[in-house]
Design a protein around this motif. Structure first.
Motif, short mmCIF file in Angstrom:
data_model
loop_
_atom_site.label_atom_id
_atom_site.label_comp_id
_atom_site.label_asym_id
_atom_site.label_seq_id
_atom_site.Cartn_x
_atom_site.Cartn_y
_atom_site.Cartn_z
N ALA A 157 0.84 -1.21 0.00
CA ALA A 157 0.00 0.00 0.00
C ALA A 157 0.87 1.25 0.00
O ALA A 157 0.49 2.30 -0.51
CB ALA A 157 -0.94 -0.01 1.21
N LEU A 158 2.07 1.14 0.57
CA LEU A 158 3.00 2.27 0.60
C LEU A 158 3.95 2.26 -0.58
O LEU A 158 4.42 3.31 -1.03
CB LEU A 158 3.84 2.21 1.89
CG LEU A 158 3.08 2.27 3.22
CD1 LEU A 158 4.04 2.03 4.37
CD2 LEU A 158 2.39 3.62 3.37
N ALA A 159 4.29 1.07 -1.05
CA ALA A 159 5.30 0.90 -2.10
C ALA A 159 4.87 -0.25 -3.00
O ALA A 159 5.25 -1.40 -2.76
CB ALA A 159 6.68 0.61 -1.48
N PRO A 160 4.06 0.03 -4.01
CA PRO A 160 3.48 -1.04 -4.83
C PRO A 160 4.52 -1.98 -5.43
O PRO A 160 4.25 -3.17 -5.63
CB PRO A 160 2.73 -0.28 -5.94
CG PRO A 160 2.42 1.05 -5.33
CD PRO A 160 3.56 1.36 -4.40
N ALA A 161 5.73 -1.50 -5.70
CA ALA A 161 6.75 -2.36 -6.32
C ALA A 161 7.38 -3.32 -5.31
O ALA A 161 8.02 -4.30 -5.70
CB ALA A 161 7.84 -1.51 -6.96
N ALA A 162 7.20 -3.06 -4.03
CA ALA A 162 7.86 -3.88 -3.00
C ALA A 162 7.01 -5.11 -2.68
O ALA A 162 6.54 -5.29 -1.56
CB ALA A 162 8.13 -3.05 -1.75
N SER A 163 6.82 -5.95 -3.67
CA SER A 163 5.86 -7.05 -3.55
C SER A 163 6.52 -8.40 -3.25
O SER A 163 5.83 -9.41 -3.15
CB SER A 163 5.07 -7.17 -4.85
OG SER A 163 5.95 -7.38 -5.94
N ALA A 164 7.83 -8.41 -3.10
CA ALA A 164 8.51 -9.69 -2.85
C ALA A 164 8.31 -10.15 -1.41
O ALA A 164 8.11 -9.34 -0.50
CB ALA A 164 10.00 -9.57 -3.17
N ILE A 165 8.35 -11.46 -1.21
CA ILE A 165 8.24 -12.05 0.13
C ILE A 165 9.34 -13.08 0.28
O ILE A 165 9.38 -14.08 -0.42
CB ILE A 165 6.85 -12.72 0.33
CG1 ILE A 165 5.73 -11.69 0.22
CG2 ILE A 165 6.82 -13.44 1.68
CD1 ILE A 165 4.32 -12.27 0.37
N SER A 166 10.26 -12.82 1.22
CA SER A 166 11.35 -13.75 1.53
C SER A 166 10.92 -14.59 2.72
O SER A 166 10.90 -14.11 3.86
CB SER A 166 12.63 -12.96 1.84
OG SER A 166 13.61 -13.79 2.41
N ALA A 167 10.52 -15.83 2.46
CA ALA A 167 10.02 -16.70 3.53
C ALA A 167 10.13 -18.13 3.05
O ALA A 167 10.08 -18.40 1.85
CB ALA A 167 8.57 -16.37 3.86
N GLY A 168 10.29 -19.04 4.00
CA GLY A 168 10.38 -20.44 3.64
C GLY A 168 11.79 -20.94 3.79
O GLY A 168 12.71 -20.40 3.19
N MET A 169 11.96 -21.97 4.64
CA MET A 169 13.26 -22.57 4.90
C MET A 169 13.11 -24.08 4.63
O MET A 169 12.11 -24.52 4.07
CB MET A 169 13.70 -22.26 6.33
CG MET A 169 13.42 -20.80 6.68
SD MET A 169 14.25 -20.02 8.09
CE MET A 169 14.56 -21.32 9.25
N SER A 170 14.10 -24.85 5.05
CA SER A 170 14.08 -26.28 4.71
C SER A 170 12.78 -26.98 5.11
O SER A 170 12.25 -27.79 4.36
CB SER A 170 15.25 -27.00 5.39
OG SER A 170 16.48 -26.57 4.84
#
Ligand SMILES: *Cc1c(COP(=O)(O)O)cnc(C)c1O
Length: 233
Positions: free
Chosen positions: A192-205
């Motif tokens: 909502a603040l930064a439309p381009a910042a759509s990445a999500i770093s999550a998930g491990m082994s």
């Protein structure tokens, strides 16, 4: 890229684990109706020697993750002949921040104003994730939920940082799927603040399938690929 000490045979245990995880990620993506091309897999190589990273590179790995500055700096220097992107995924002291900028392509652990200030630069941008703290323990790293918007605004107004999105580690005492739904909701607040910042770093082994189902774009996978980490030095 091949060196005399790096087995490139697809039958090495490392190659087999890498292939198995890649297949698991492809399956998870398809099950979620997503394309595997949307996903970046970062192999977290902390505690492992540079030789293991070199072998991974010979197997086609380009994105590697580290969580301690000194170790990361040493490996990046030793492997400067390889075309690797170093992802800094650990808690970062402000006084080390400028040094990390020199070798890292992406910093996943932006969690406070002072760290943003330490990373300010007028000489080029570095990709960055704001790390969410999904626990009530401030020692775990990550920004508290109520402080998310102010921190994002601060990143957006600081030269030298390009915000990619949010990063999180699922708490040990919560179902990963539930935790990652919270991450997805936080990601929407950031967008909502930064439309381009759509990445999500999550998930491990242990939880990358749930992370893919919840929309993760960057997976940080260690032991499932590298095998058990050598004990802490
Ligand atoms: C070590 C680490 C990982 C990888 O963990 P595994 O369980 O070995 O896959 C991912 N993210 C962060 C922040 C880490 O410190």
């Amino acid at each position: 890229m091949t060196t005399s000490t790096s087995p490139t045979s697809s039958s090495s245990p490392l190659a087999e684990r890498l292939a198995a995880v890649r297949a698991g990620i492809d399956d998870a993506a398809r099950a979620a109706g997503r394309s595997p091309d949307e996903l970046t897999t970062i192999v977290v190589t902390k505690f492992h020697p540079a030789s293991l990273v070199r072998e991974l590179a010979s197997l086609g790995v380009r994105d590697v993750g580290e969580n301690r500055h000194q170790e990361a700096q040493e490996k990046a220097a030793e492997l400067a002949d390889l075309d690797l992107a170093w992802h800094f995924v650990g808690q970062l002291q402000s006084k080390k921040a400028r040094q990390v900028r020199r070798y890292a392509s992406v910093i996943h652990s932006i969690d406070r104003f002072s760290l943003v200030d330490a990373l300010r630069s007028d000489e080029g941008e570095i990709d960055a994730f704001v790390q969410l703290n999904l626990t009530d323990d401030p020692g775990r790293g990550g920004v508290a939920d109520r402080d998310l918007e102010p921190l994002v605004e601060h990143v957006l107004t600081t030269p030298g940082l390009r915000l990619l999105g949010v990063m999180a580690v699922a708490p040990l005492d919560e179902e990963p799927a539930r935790a990652f739904e919270r991450v997805r909701a936080s990601s929407e607040r950031v967008r909502a603040l930064a439309p381009a910042a759509s990445a999500i770093s999550a998930g491990m082994s242990q939880d990358y399938r749930e992370a893919v189902a919840a929309g993760a774009t960057h997976l940080r996978i260690g032991t499932a690929i590298t095998g058990n980490r050598p004990t802490l030095r």
